[in-house]
Design a protein around this motif. Sequence first.
Motif, PDB file in Angstrom:
ATOM      1  N   LEU A   3       0.826  -1.207   0.000  1.00 51.91           N
ATOM      2  CA  LEU A   3       0.000   0.000   0.000  1.00 51.91           C
ATOM      3  C   LEU A   3       0.863   1.260   0.000  1.00 51.91           C
ATOM      4  O   LEU A   3       0.479   2.286  -0.548  1.00 51.91           O
ATOM      5  CB  LEU A   3      -0.929   0.013   1.218  1.00 51.91           C
ATOM      6  CG  LEU A   3      -1.979  -1.089   1.261  1.00 51.91           C
ATOM      7  CD1 LEU A   3      -2.662  -1.104   2.625  1.00 51.91           C
ATOM      8  CD2 LEU A   3      -2.992  -0.922   0.149  1.00 51.91           C
ATOM      9  N   ALA A   4       2.033   1.170   0.633  1.00 55.66           N
ATOM     10  CA  ALA A   4       2.882   2.347   0.826  1.00 55.66           C
ATOM     11  C   ALA A   4       3.893   2.577  -0.298  1.00 55.66           C
ATOM     12  O   ALA A   4       4.325   3.714  -0.502  1.00 55.66           O
ATOM     13  CB  ALA A   4       3.633   2.230   2.159  1.00 55.66           C
ATOM     14  N   TYR A   5       4.270   1.523  -1.003  1.00 54.69           N
ATOM     15  CA  TYR A   5       5.339   1.641  -1.998  1.00 54.69           C
ATOM     16  C   TYR A   5       4.884   1.086  -3.337  1.00 54.69           C
ATOM     17  O   TYR A   5       3.913   0.346  -3.441  1.00 54.69           O
ATOM     18  CB  TYR A   5       6.598   0.903  -1.519  1.00 54.69           C
ATOM     19  CG  TYR A   5       7.148   1.478  -0.236  1.00 54.69           C
ATOM     20  CD1 TYR A   5       7.954   2.608  -0.252  1.00 54.69           C
ATOM     21  CD2 TYR A   5       6.842   0.895   0.984  1.00 54.69           C
ATOM     22  CE1 TYR A   5       8.452   3.146   0.925  1.00 54.69           C
ATOM     23  CE2 TYR A   5       7.339   1.435   2.172  1.00 54.69           C
ATOM     24  CZ  TYR A   5       8.139   2.552   2.126  1.00 54.69           C
ATOM     25  OH  TYR A   5       8.620   3.091   3.286  1.00 54.69           O
ATOM     26  N   ASP A   6       5.671   1.420  -4.359  1.00 55.79           N
ATOM     27  CA  ASP A   6       5.341   1.066  -5.723  1.00 55.79           C
ATOM     28  C   ASP A   6       6.446   0.197  -6.319  1.00 55.79           C
ATOM     29  O   ASP A   6       7.625   0.370  -6.004  1.00 55.79           O
ATOM     30  CB  ASP A   6       5.192   2.369  -6.530  1.00 55.79           C
ATOM     31  CG  ASP A   6       4.484   2.180  -7.839  1.00 55.79           C
ATOM     32  OD1 ASP A   6       3.811   1.153  -8.025  1.00 55.79           O
ATOM     33  OD2 ASP A   6       4.592   3.079  -8.688  1.00 55.79           O
TER      34      ASP A   6
ATOM     35  N   CYS B 188      -7.018  -7.512  -1.993  1.00 61.28           N
ATOM     36  CA  CYS B 188      -6.925  -6.098  -1.603  1.00 61.28           C
ATOM     37  C   CYS B 188      -7.027  -5.218  -2.851  1.00 61.28           C
ATOM     38  O   CYS B 188      -6.152  -5.240  -3.714  1.00 61.28           O
ATOM     39  CB  CYS B 188      -5.624  -5.824  -0.861  1.00 61.28           C
ATOM     40  SG  CYS B 188      -5.470  -4.118  -0.318  1.00 61.28           S
ATOM     41  N   LYS B 189      -8.096  -4.446  -2.933  1.00 65.73           N
ATOM     42  CA  LYS B 189      -8.339  -3.611  -4.114  1.00 65.73           C
ATOM     43  C   LYS B 189      -7.502  -2.334  -4.129  1.00 65.73           C
ATOM     44  O   LYS B 189      -7.289  -1.744  -5.177  1.00 65.73           O
ATOM     45  CB  LYS B 189      -9.825  -3.232  -4.202  1.00 65.73           C
ATOM     46  CG  LYS B 189     -10.745  -4.427  -4.268  1.00 65.73           C
ATOM     47  CD  LYS B 189     -10.521  -5.227  -5.521  1.00 65.73           C
ATOM     48  CE  LYS B 189     -11.498  -6.384  -5.583  1.00 65.73           C
ATOM     49  NZ  LYS B 189     -11.009  -7.535  -6.246  1.00 65.73           N
ATOM     50  N   SER B 190      -7.006  -1.911  -2.965  1.00 64.61           N
ATOM     51  CA  SER B 190      -6.256  -0.655  -2.916  1.00 64.61           C
ATOM     52  C   SER B 190      -4.744  -0.859  -3.011  1.00 64.61           C
ATOM     53  O   SER B 190      -3.990   0.103  -2.998  1.00 64.61           O
ATOM     54  CB  SER B 190      -6.598   0.125  -1.643  1.00 64.61           C
ATOM     55  OG  SER B 190      -6.331  -0.659  -0.510  1.00 64.61           O
ATOM     56  N   ILE B 191      -4.304  -2.087  -3.144  1.00 65.65           N
ATOM     57  CA  ILE B 191      -2.866  -2.356  -3.257  1.00 65.65           C
ATOM     58  C   ILE B 191      -2.378  -1.897  -4.634  1.00 65.65           C
ATOM     59  O   ILE B 191      -3.119  -1.932  -5.617  1.00 65.65           O
ATOM     60  CB  ILE B 191      -2.580  -3.852  -3.022  1.00 65.65           C
ATOM     61  CG1 ILE B 191      -1.167  -4.065  -2.575  1.00 65.65           C
ATOM     62  CG2 ILE B 191      -2.887  -4.680  -4.239  1.00 65.65           C
ATOM     63  CD1 ILE B 191      -0.935  -5.423  -1.944  1.00 65.65           C
ATOM     64  N   ARG B 192      -1.179  -1.436  -4.674  1.00 65.28           N
ATOM     65  CA  ARG B 192      -0.621  -0.971  -5.951  1.00 65.28           C
ATOM     66  C   ARG B 192      -0.330  -2.178  -6.844  1.00 65.28           C
ATOM     67  O   ARG B 192       0.422  -3.061  -6.482  1.00 65.28           O
ATOM     68  CB  ARG B 192       0.650  -0.170  -5.702  1.00 65.28           C
ATOM     69  CG  ARG B 192       0.362   1.081  -4.897  1.00 65.28           C
ATOM     70  CD  ARG B 192       1.638   1.778  -4.521  1.00 65.28           C
ATOM     71  NE  ARG B 192       1.364   2.822  -3.563  1.00 65.28           N
ATOM     72  CZ  ARG B 192       1.770   4.060  -3.683  1.00 65.28           C
ATOM     73  NH1 ARG B 192       2.472   4.426  -4.719  1.00 65.28           N
ATOM     74  NH2 ARG B 192       1.486   4.943  -2.765  1.00 65.28           N
ATOM     75  N   ARG B 193      -0.903  -2.192  -7.976  1.00 62.43           N
ATOM     76  CA  ARG B 193      -0.819  -3.357  -8.872  1.00 62.43           C
ATOM     77  C   ARG B 193       0.547  -3.520  -9.537  1.00 62.43           C
ATOM     78  O   ARG B 193       0.786  -4.505 -10.212  1.00 62.43           O
ATOM     79  CB  ARG B 193      -1.923  -3.285  -9.924  1.00 62.43           C
ATOM     80  CG  ARG B 193      -3.302  -3.444  -9.327  1.00 62.43           C
ATOM     81  CD  ARG B 193      -3.461  -4.834  -8.755  1.00 62.43           C
ATOM     82  NE  ARG B 193      -4.648  -4.895  -7.908  1.00 62.43           N
ATOM     83  CZ  ARG B 193      -4.872  -5.849  -7.042  1.00 62.43           C
ATOM     84  NH1 ARG B 193      -4.003  -6.805  -6.862  1.00 62.43           N
ATOM     85  NH2 ARG B 193      -5.960  -5.842  -6.327  1.00 62.43           N
ATOM     86  N   THR B 194       1.439  -2.549  -9.359  1.00 59.35           N
ATOM     87  CA  THR B 194       2.788  -2.707  -9.908  1.00 59.35           C
ATOM     88  C   THR B 194       3.665  -3.556  -8.987  1.00 59.35           C
ATOM     89  O   THR B 194       4.761  -3.933  -9.365  1.00 59.35           O
ATOM     90  CB  THR B 194       3.461  -1.345 -10.124  1.00 59.35           C
ATOM     91  OG1 THR B 194       3.474  -0.645  -8.878  1.00 59.35           O
ATOM     92  CG2 THR B 194       2.744  -0.536 -11.189  1.00 59.35           C
ATOM     93  N   ASN B 195       3.181  -3.848  -7.783  1.00 59.91           N
ATOM     94  CA  ASN B 195       3.938  -4.702  -6.861  1.00 59.91           C
ATOM     95  C   ASN B 195       3.721  -6.161  -7.218  1.00 59.91           C
ATOM     96  O   ASN B 195       2.633  -6.551  -7.652  1.00 59.91           O
ATOM     97  CB  ASN B 195       3.487  -4.455  -5.414  1.00 59.91           C
ATOM     98  CG  ASN B 195       3.872  -3.076  -4.934  1.00 59.91           C
ATOM     99  OD1 ASN B 195       4.973  -2.609  -5.189  1.00 59.91           O
ATOM    100  ND2 ASN B 195       2.956  -2.405  -4.252  1.00 59.91           N
TER     101      ASN B 195
END
Length: 168
Positions: A28-31, A55-62
Amino acid sequence: IAFYDIENGMAVAEIGAGTGMFSLLLGLAYDSLTIYMNDIALNSMNFAYDRVNRCKSIRRTNKYFAVEGKKKSTKLEDYQVDRVIVRNAFHHFSNKEKMLASIKLSMTPSTELCLFEPDKSSEGPGTCPRAMKADALKKVLKDNGLQIIEEHRVEKWGWVLIRCKLMP
């Protein structure tokens, strides 16, 4: 979270990830992180991996990988990472020397191992009976080829944050 000094694009291994809450927080905090969630309990790893995928709010680039470890191995020895994080788990390792040897195989000279552990000498609230005194923890790290580069105490909890690198 700032103590871990994580930057976008890093490869991070969380050893003893349990249900994966901290790994989820990192996402959530990093990309653009590559996050290896490691635990010896397969059920915990399956739960953590499912939680991350829902988790829908997680950054999808992770990118997340669930890795079932063993008592003497992270099963990450073939991967190089920028940070190895062990939170409230080191004192549960039954063979600390073998686990540190396994962790070190994932480390490069720039990799940092970050531990967040209860300090038994402080007897803080809810201290695990298996917790180690901070001095004993630091001795194990040094005796196994790690150089402590930073240490902080969280007095109100009776915990210690330790960051180390491979000895030169």
